[in-house]
Scaffold this motif. Structure first.
Motif, PDB file in Angstrom:
ATOM      1  N   LEU A  13      -9.911  -9.230 -10.932  1.00  0.00           N
ATOM      2  CA  LEU A  13      -8.591  -8.910  -9.978  1.00  0.00           C
ATOM      3  C   LEU A  13      -9.206  -7.369 -10.055  1.00  0.00           C
ATOM      4  CD1 LEU A  13      -6.080  -9.637 -12.452  1.00  0.00           C
ATOM      5  CD2 LEU A  13      -6.874 -11.513 -10.312  1.00  0.00           C
ATOM      6  N   GLY A  14     -10.057  -6.777 -10.407  1.00  0.00           N
ATOM      7  CA  GLY A  14     -10.504  -5.506  -9.685  1.00  0.00           C
ATOM      8  C   GLY A  14     -12.097  -6.047  -8.469  1.00  0.00           C
ATOM      9  N   GLY A  72     -11.985   4.115  -9.169  1.00  0.00           N
ATOM     10  CA  GLY A  72     -12.902   2.651  -9.598  1.00  0.00           C
ATOM     11  C   GLY A  72     -13.025   2.288  -7.391  1.00  0.00           C
ATOM     12  N   ALA A  73     -12.153   3.045  -7.065  1.00  0.00           N
ATOM     13  CA  ALA A  73     -12.971   3.699  -5.341  1.00  0.00           C
ATOM     14  C   ALA A  73     -14.100   2.696  -5.631  1.00  0.00           C
ATOM     15  CB  ALA A  73     -12.372   3.943  -4.886  1.00  0.00           C
ATOM     16  N   TYR A 109     -12.802   2.655  -0.509  1.00  0.00           N
ATOM     17  CA  TYR A 109     -11.614   1.779  -0.874  1.00  0.00           C
ATOM     18  C   TYR A 109     -11.249   1.257  -2.905  1.00  0.00           C
ATOM     19  CZ  TYR A 109      -8.346  -1.860   1.511  1.00  0.00           C
ATOM     20  OH  TYR A 109      -7.216  -2.197   1.577  1.00  0.00           O
ATOM     21  N   GLY A 110      -9.827   2.263  -2.514  1.00  0.00           N
ATOM     22  CA  GLY A 110      -9.187   1.919  -3.886  1.00  0.00           C
ATOM     23  C   GLY A 110      -8.114   0.670  -3.894  1.00  0.00           C
ATOM     24  N   ALA A 111      -6.919   1.216  -3.687  1.00  0.00           N
ATOM     25  CA  ALA A 111      -5.775  -0.102  -4.133  1.00  0.00           C
ATOM     26  C   ALA A 111      -4.695   0.029  -2.638  1.00  0.00           C
ATOM     27  CB  ALA A 111      -5.190   0.471  -5.000  1.00  0.00           C
ATOM     28  N   GLY A 112      -5.653  -1.398  -2.005  1.00  0.00           N
ATOM     29  CA  GLY A 112      -4.594  -2.151  -0.680  1.00  0.00           C
ATOM     30  C   GLY A 112      -4.900  -0.264  -0.370  1.00  0.00           C
ATOM     31  N   ILE A 113      -6.123   0.620   0.341  1.00  0.00           N
ATOM     32  CA  ILE A 113      -5.956   2.301   0.508  1.00  0.00           C
ATOM     33  C   ILE A 113      -7.280   2.595   0.331  1.00  0.00           C
ATOM     34  CG2 ILE A 113      -5.427   3.803  -0.929  1.00  0.00           C
ATOM     35  CD1 ILE A 113      -3.565   3.773   2.196  1.00  0.00           C
ATOM     36  N   LEU A 114      -8.347   3.581   1.516  1.00  0.00           N
ATOM     37  CA  LEU A 114      -9.240   3.963   1.924  1.00  0.00           C
ATOM     38  C   LEU A 114      -8.955   5.518   1.486  1.00  0.00           C
ATOM     39  CD1 LEU A 114     -10.520   2.338   5.288  1.00  0.00           C
ATOM     40  CD2 LEU A 114     -11.548   3.029   2.756  1.00  0.00           C
TER      41      LEU A 114
END
Length: 365
Positions: free
Chosen positions: A132-133, A288-289, A306-311
């Motif tokens: 998933l990550g 973890g980006a 890139y992280g959780a749906g965001i740069l």
């Protein structure tokens, strides 16, 4: 007060979700020239008010301090773009999908290390190696479902939904080894929305409404391929003429959140407060980006992670772009998370990310 009603799926049924079309009060004092300077940025972005245009908003600690629109929301009727105009935020919707996954991780209902295969009925062998990550950070190597559907002869003008897209994805395989390289693919977020549905037993639009939009008092809805009242028509420009651009595709997870720029900068305050998800979700946004290299430089986004749906930019700003049909949105949150900017247009306007940066320079302290 004008009330806008859109459609959203709740418990498998289509119900009405109210979007209250009301402008937020301006929050700058007499003698403060930031409102005028912001209006000049918007005028430079949209020189003529007679064609399609843009709307923009600035938020400070969850309060809208400036918002405006310029241009036409609908050329056929002459309806103007205002702060009440609703837009499809396109890929800026991905942050809600990523945060939904982080929210469930915080509840120990899933883990980012879980393989995709755990959430599929008849998983292809390759899905055991995709986590998933990997999906969240675009390191799965899975090709974009738009390319996969078009390879099957399904065009953007043909009906296609979540089922068709997932089937096409699972019939393919990663183009790169999972976890090795950033490669932006809308397939990743469509699959994450499926995971959320599988874990919670709720339709994904319902989950977002119940867990994010309603608790935060946000006038937002996830409505793929729905003509939301008050929504701008999107256009493509060809040889000086503007042609409406729309598609009947109904995928979600990768896009389709509809709202105004003012509501979007209100949402941004969750990156400061952690009101939804708390400290664990906030940590997960950047934890973890992965480096994107220079693959997004042509879109006006500098090198970042890139992280959780965001740069995440080198100065710790959060940014994202969204492009679907003729809608183009730019979103930015300041390094201290106090200030947020959203610019969205209903026609391709190359300088909209530059305008977002200009507005941030005017308002961020």
């Amino acid at each position: 007060m004008k009330r806008l009603v859109s459609l959203c799926t709740v418990g498998g049924a289509v119900v009405a979700v109210a979007l209250t079309g009301v402008a937020h009060p301006q929050a700058y004092a007499t003698g403060d020239d930031r409102g005028q300077r912001s209006a000049e940025v918007l005028q430079e972005l949209v020189p003529s008010p007679d064609g399609p245009g843009c709307a923009a908003a600035v938020g400070s600690k969850g309060r809208v301090v400036w918002e405006a629109g310029r241009g036409k929301a609908d050329l056929a009727t002459g309806r103007a773009i205002t702060s009440k105009t609703v837009f499809d935020m396109a890929s800026n919707s991905k942050q809600f999908t990523a945060d939904a996954v982080l929210l469930l991780a915080g509840r120990n209902q899933l883990a980012l290390t879980d393989p995709l295969s755990d959430f599929l009925d008849d998983p292809p062998a390759w899905t055991r190696g995709v986590t998933l990550g990997d999906l969240m950070r675009h390191t799965s190597g899975i090709p974009d479902y738009q390319d996969l559907l078009e390879a099957k002869g399904i065009e953007l003008t043909d009906p296609a939904g979540q089922k068709e897209a997932i089937a096409a994805i699972l019939a393919s395989r990663p183009e790169d080894p999972p976890g090795k390289r950033f490669s932006y693919s809308n397939s990743n977020y469509l699959l994450l929305a499926h995971v959320v549905e599988r874990v919670t037993g709720r339709p994904f639009p319902t989950f977002l409404q119940q867990e994010f939009f309603t608790p935060l008092g946000l006038r937002m809805t996830l409505s793929p391929a729905v003509d939301v009242p008050g929504k701008a028509t999107s256009y493509d420009e060809k040889d000086g003429s503007f042609l409406p651009n729309s598609s009947p595709w109904k995928q979600y997870g990768d896009g389709s959140v509809h709202t105004t720029p003012g509501e979007f900068v209100r949402w941004a305050d969750n990156y400061r407060t952690g009101r939804i998800g708390g400290k664990q979700l906030l940590a997960g946004v950047t934890q973890g980006a992965v480096s994107v290299g220079d693959v997004l430089r042509q879109r006006g986004i500098e090198e970042g992670r890139y992280g959780a749906g965001i740069l995440v930019l080198p100065d710790q700003s959060l940014v994202h772009r969204g492009d679907w049909e003729g809608f183009h949105s730019s979103f930015k949150v300041s390094p201290d998370r106090n200030t947020a900017v959203t610019v969205v247009c209903n026609v391709d306007t190359p300088d909209n990310f530059r305008a977002a940066n200009q507005l941030m320079d005017i308002w961020a302290k």
